[in-house]
Design an enzyme around this catalytic site. Structure first.
Site, PDB file in Angstrom:
ATOM      1  N   ARG A  72     -76.732 146.854 -47.712  1.00 51.80           N
ATOM      2  CA  ARG A  72     -75.503 146.245 -47.382  1.00 51.80           C
ATOM      3  C   ARG A  72     -74.645 147.085 -46.287  1.00 51.80           C
ATOM      4  NH1 ARG A  72     -74.351 145.480 -53.866  1.00 51.80           N
ATOM      5  NH2 ARG A  72     -75.697 143.675 -53.931  1.00 51.80           N
ATOM      6  N   CYS A 100     -71.663 141.445 -56.465  1.00 49.57           N
ATOM      7  CA  CYS A 100     -71.173 140.278 -57.302  1.00 49.57           C
ATOM      8  C   CYS A 100     -69.710 140.526 -57.376  1.00 49.57           C
ATOM      9  CB  CYS A 100     -71.704 140.242 -58.809  1.00 49.57           C
ATOM     10  SG  CYS A 100     -71.493 141.602 -59.793  1.00 49.57           S
ATOM     11  N   HIS A 215     -67.535 137.285 -64.301  1.00 46.68           N
ATOM     12  CA  HIS A 215     -66.561 138.358 -64.013  1.00 46.68           C
ATOM     13  C   HIS A 215     -65.113 137.708 -63.834  1.00 46.68           C
ATOM     14  CE1 HIS A 215     -69.892 140.782 -64.446  1.00 46.68           C
ATOM     15  NE2 HIS A 215     -69.988 141.132 -62.940  1.00 46.68           N
TER      16      HIS A 215
END
Length: 310
Positions: A72, A100, A215
């Site tokens: 990333r 996420c 979430h």
């Protein structure tokens, strides 16, 4: 049109799929992976660091879409949310899928940034047990079941503290600056995906809560341009991957229970910030971290890559 599954421990087992029928899990090898045009990796960072460069390329020019954190922050690897920065990047030899928490918050934040230009982002997250994997879900469910039967929650084995009837303000390891790695992922990844300047500040506090899936995030922003809640609400209604759920009269607002299993991120509680005034907005969002925050995002990347191959 063919899907293959690779794993070490699960090799030989059969996975049933409505679309692709029964799929027998195969032992992993680089040679087998390179028989596929696109490989979606749901593996550890260490495994991806070692294997992704070896899988990428080969006779079919295999593309790797990696869901770990391994690539990333590599400057040569695109970190992609297709609706935001996918153009010209989805067909890269190696593509990183974002964290996420980042992916869920990014869906409403980006259209707001495009129109009003972000200056500050202050985020607090409420992250489900499943964000820690099947073990986290099991510990929450088993703890609640034991409490019902015996009146007490057993000592935690997976989480640092009891999760049933509790919240835990730590996800991942603490860093030298006092933030956790989960919190810093939001800072690092939003800056990379949005291409934010160094003077745009992003802060996050991440909390594990006793829900099973999806979430939620409370987000406060300061913008360069004046921002109006009604205008922002209309803007978000037309944003890809976003569903506005915001009706005070009928008590409609985002909740993880409703966001579970849904592809879009729910956004609501949109209001003018008392702190930043005409240049500030506050809102709440909920999203399925197993879909928008992981699998769905990776699949959309793959679908865009297939279009280029065609």
């Amino acid at each position: 049109d063919k899907v293959r599954l690779f794993a070490k421990r699960a090799a030989g087992t059969t996975v049933k799929s409505e679309k692709f029928g029964d799929i027998v899990v195969e032992p992993f090898s680089i040679e087998a992976a390179q028989e596929c045009e696109i490989c979606l990796l749901a593996v550890s960072g260490d495994f991806s660091q070692e294997m992704s460069p070896k899988i990428s390329g080969g006779p079919l020019n295999t593309q790797v879409i990696d869901n770990s954190s391994a690539w990333r922050y590599d400057e040569n690897t695109p970190l992609v949310i297709p609706e935001i920065n996918g153009e010209g990047k989805c067909n890269s030899p190696l593509v990183a899928n974002p964290n996420c928490t980042t992916a869920i918050g990014a869906m409403p934040l980006y259209p707001l940034h495009q129109k009003y230009k972000l200056k500050k982002v202050i985020m607090s997250t409420y992250q489900a047990a499943s964000g820690a994997g099947a073990e986290g879900m099991a510990e929450l469910e088993d703890g609640l079941a034991t409490w019902v039967k015996e009146g007490a929650v057993p000592k935690p084995e997976y989480f640092a503290h009891q999760l049933p009837f509790n919240v835990i303000p730590q996800i991942d390891k603490f860093q030298e600056n006092g933030y956790t790695k989960e919190e810093m992922k939001v800072t690092w990844e939003l800056k990379k995906i949005f291409g934010l300047k160094d003077d745009v500040l992003v802060s996050c506090t991440s909390v594990r809560v006793p829900t099973l899936r999806a979430h939620s995030e409370s987000i406060v922003i300061e913008t360069e341009e004046p921002i109006n809640p009604d205008e922002a609400r209309e803007l978000l209604k037309n944003a890809p991957g976003v569903k506005v759920v915001d009706d005070q009269a009928s008590l409609q607002y985002p909740m993880p229970l409703n966001a579970t299993g849904q592809e879009d991120v729910e956004v609501g509680r949109i209001r003018q910030s008392l702190i930043f005034g005409d240049h500030g907005l506050e809102f709440f969002c909920s999203g399925d971290q197993l879909l928008r925050g992981a699998a769905l995002n990776a699949v959309i990347i793959a679908e865009e890559a297939v279009k280029v191959r065609a």
